[in-house]
Design an enzyme around this catalytic site. Structure first.
Site, PDB file in Angstrom:
ATOM      1  N   ASP A  29      -3.788   3.841  -5.015  1.00  0.00           N
ATOM      2  CA  ASP A  29      -4.741   3.236  -4.081  1.00  0.00           C
ATOM      3  C   ASP A  29      -4.243   3.262  -2.652  1.00  0.00           C
ATOM      4  OD1 ASP A  29      -6.671   2.627  -5.883  1.00  0.00           O
ATOM      5  OD2 ASP A  29      -6.188   0.504  -6.043  1.00  0.00           O
ATOM      6  N   LYS A  40      -9.426   3.062  -1.869  1.00  0.00           N
ATOM      7  CA  LYS A  40     -10.655   2.659  -1.204  1.00  0.00           C
ATOM      8  C   LYS A  40     -10.331   1.980   0.114  1.00  0.00           C
ATOM      9  CE  LYS A  40     -11.891   1.095  -5.772  1.00  0.00           C
ATOM     10  NZ  LYS A  40     -10.489   0.973  -6.211  1.00  0.00           N
ATOM     11  N   MET A  98      -9.161 -10.511   1.396  1.00  0.00           N
ATOM     12  CA  MET A  98     -10.318  -9.813   1.976  1.00  0.00           C
ATOM     13  C   MET A  98     -11.189 -10.763   2.802  1.00  0.00           C
ATOM     14  SD  MET A  98     -11.180  -7.526  -1.372  1.00  0.00           S
ATOM     15  CE  MET A  98     -10.560  -8.749  -2.504  1.00  0.00           C
TER      16      MET A  98
HETATM   17  C1  LIG Z   1      -8.641  -5.383  -3.080  1.00  0.00           C
HETATM   18  S1  LIG Z   1      -7.533  -6.688  -2.719  1.00  0.00           S
HETATM   19  C2  LIG Z   1      -6.188  -6.231  -3.734  1.00  0.00           C
HETATM   20  C3  LIG Z   1      -5.252  -7.354  -4.046  1.00  0.00           C
HETATM   21  C4  LIG Z   1      -4.078  -6.936  -4.887  1.00  0.00           C
HETATM   22  N1  LIG Z   1      -4.482  -6.548  -6.203  1.00  0.00           N
HETATM   23  C5  LIG Z   1      -3.018  -8.038  -4.963  1.00  0.00           C
HETATM   24  O1  LIG Z   1      -2.759  -8.565  -6.048  1.00  0.00           O
HETATM   25  O2  LIG Z   1      -2.432  -8.343  -3.925  1.00  0.00           O
HETATM   26  C6  LIG Z   1      -7.007  -6.266  -1.113  1.00  0.00           C
HETATM   27  C7  LIG Z   1      -6.729  -7.474  -0.241  1.00  0.00           C
HETATM   28  O3  LIG Z   1      -5.481  -8.058  -0.606  1.00  0.00           O
HETATM   29  C8  LIG Z   1      -4.853  -8.580   0.534  1.00  0.00           C
HETATM   30  N2  LIG Z   1      -3.578  -7.882   0.724  1.00  0.00           N
HETATM   31  C9  LIG Z   1      -3.049  -6.942  -0.070  1.00  0.00           C
HETATM   32  N3  LIG Z   1      -1.836  -6.549   0.377  1.00  0.00           N
HETATM   33  C10 LIG Z   1      -1.612  -7.271   1.494  1.00  0.00           C
HETATM   34  C11 LIG Z   1      -0.545  -7.327   2.425  1.00  0.00           C
HETATM   35  N4  LIG Z   1       0.543  -6.563   2.285  1.00  0.00           N
HETATM   36  N5  LIG Z   1      -0.643  -8.188   3.468  1.00  0.00           N
HETATM   37  C12 LIG Z   1      -1.722  -8.966   3.625  1.00  0.00           C
HETATM   38  N6  LIG Z   1      -2.767  -8.960   2.766  1.00  0.00           N
HETATM   39  C13 LIG Z   1      -2.718  -8.125   1.719  1.00  0.00           C
HETATM   40  C14 LIG Z   1      -5.785  -8.357   1.713  1.00  0.00           C
HETATM   41  O4  LIG Z   1      -6.588  -9.501   1.850  1.00  0.00           O
HETATM   42  C15 LIG Z   1      -6.579  -7.171   1.221  1.00  0.00           C
HETATM   43  O5  LIG Z   1      -7.825  -7.078   1.872  1.00  0.00           O
END
Ligand SMILES: C[S@@+](CC[C@H](N)C(=O)[O-])C[C@H]1O[C@@H](n2cnc3c(N)ncnc32)[C@H](O)[C@@H]1O
Length: 246
Positions: A35, A57, A170
């Site tokens: 991803d 995505k 998000m």
């Molecule tokens: C589709 S979700 C996926 C979450 C992922 N499966 C997890 O457990 O962290 C994506 C969202 O996770 C958050 N996110 C993921 N990685 C991040 C990071 N390194 N720093 C800040 N927010 C993060 C943000 O809000 C982003 O829009």
């Protein structure tokens, strides 16, 4: 003979947060589907011999529709391959991992799931915000600010609750309406809020403010995705407990 799919969480960014099991499986994969949020240093661990497929995505820019990703996993496994499906954070936290596994079940493809450090845990740790510090919070809620139909409609009245930390994934696009709704439902406008951008990576930035002003802070600092919102009294500890990048 059918191969196997390993649904693996890659963690939030810092490659050192990859689990040993994830590393072992990744470096033995025949095919890796990954991803957008998987960090470059982790992609670099994929063996040269493996087929590398980017299926990630960006918001409203799906390089491959979810149904096609689901189907591709089954196709590759049925070719007898060891397939790694690599996702940012944890595959079962706002990661659609369940949808992909349902397809594998219906196709009779065996699989395993390897958890990863979810953004809430990673960002909180690297920002210095203990999500359930006993003096401030008895519970923590993980929420998505972006629903399947594109709206931000959350159970607002349940979210305005003393001694509860909210972590919103998000939530950047809908930040203004999230702030307004929480205040309308009774959250005090001065409630501490943090935004963690690119948490755990070398580019991490942390901004703290209040519920009333956080939207403007995000605009002024041009905060970009991926970003996580942490709302609650625990955010007041951030200045004292901050350690990363110092
Ligand atoms: C589709 S979700 C996926 C979450 C992922 N499966 C997890 O457990 O962290 C994506 C969202 O996770 C958050 N996110 C993921 N990685 C991040 C990071 N390194 N720093 C800040 N927010 C993060 C943000 O809000 C982003 O829009």
């Amino acid at each position: 003979m059918t191969g196997k799919v390993y649904l693996i969480g890659a963690g939030p960014g810092d490659p050192d947060l990859l689990t040993m099991k994830a590393h072992r499986l990744l470096t033995a994969a025949d095919v890796v589907l990954y991803d957008r949020l998987v960090g470059e240093q982790i992609i670099a661990m994929i063996p040269e011999t493996a087929e590398k497929l980017y299926v990630g995505k960006a918001k409203s820019l799906h390089s491959l529709p979810q149904e096609e990703i689901n189907a591709l996993l089954a196709v590759k496994a049925k070719e007898g391959k060891v397939v790694v499906r690599l996702k940012g954070g944890d595959p079962f936290i706002f990661g659609r991992g369940g949808e992909e596994l349902e397809e594998l079940v219906s196709e009779g493809v065996p699989f395993e799931v390897v958890p990863g450090v979810t953004a809430a845990a990673g960002c909180a740790a690297y920002a210095g915000i203990p999500l359930t510090h006993r003096d401030y919070a008895q519970s923590v809620r993980f929420l998505t600010g972006h629903l399947k139909d594109g709206t931000t409609e959350l159970p607002w009245d349940e979210l305005v609750h003393p001694a509860q930390t909210l972590v919103i994934y998000m939530g950047l696009t809908g930040l203004e309406s999230i702030s307004q709704s929480l205040i309308r439902f009774g959250m005090r406008p001065s409630m501490p809020v943090a935004i963690v951008e690119k948490g755990t990576s070398k580019d991490q930035r942390v901004f703290t403010s209040t519920m009333k002003d956080i939207h403007q802070v995000a605009i002024d600092n041009e905060v970009k995705s991926p970003a996580l919102l942490i709302i609650g009294e625990v955010v007041t500890l951030q200045e004292k407990l901050s350690w990363f990048g110092q």
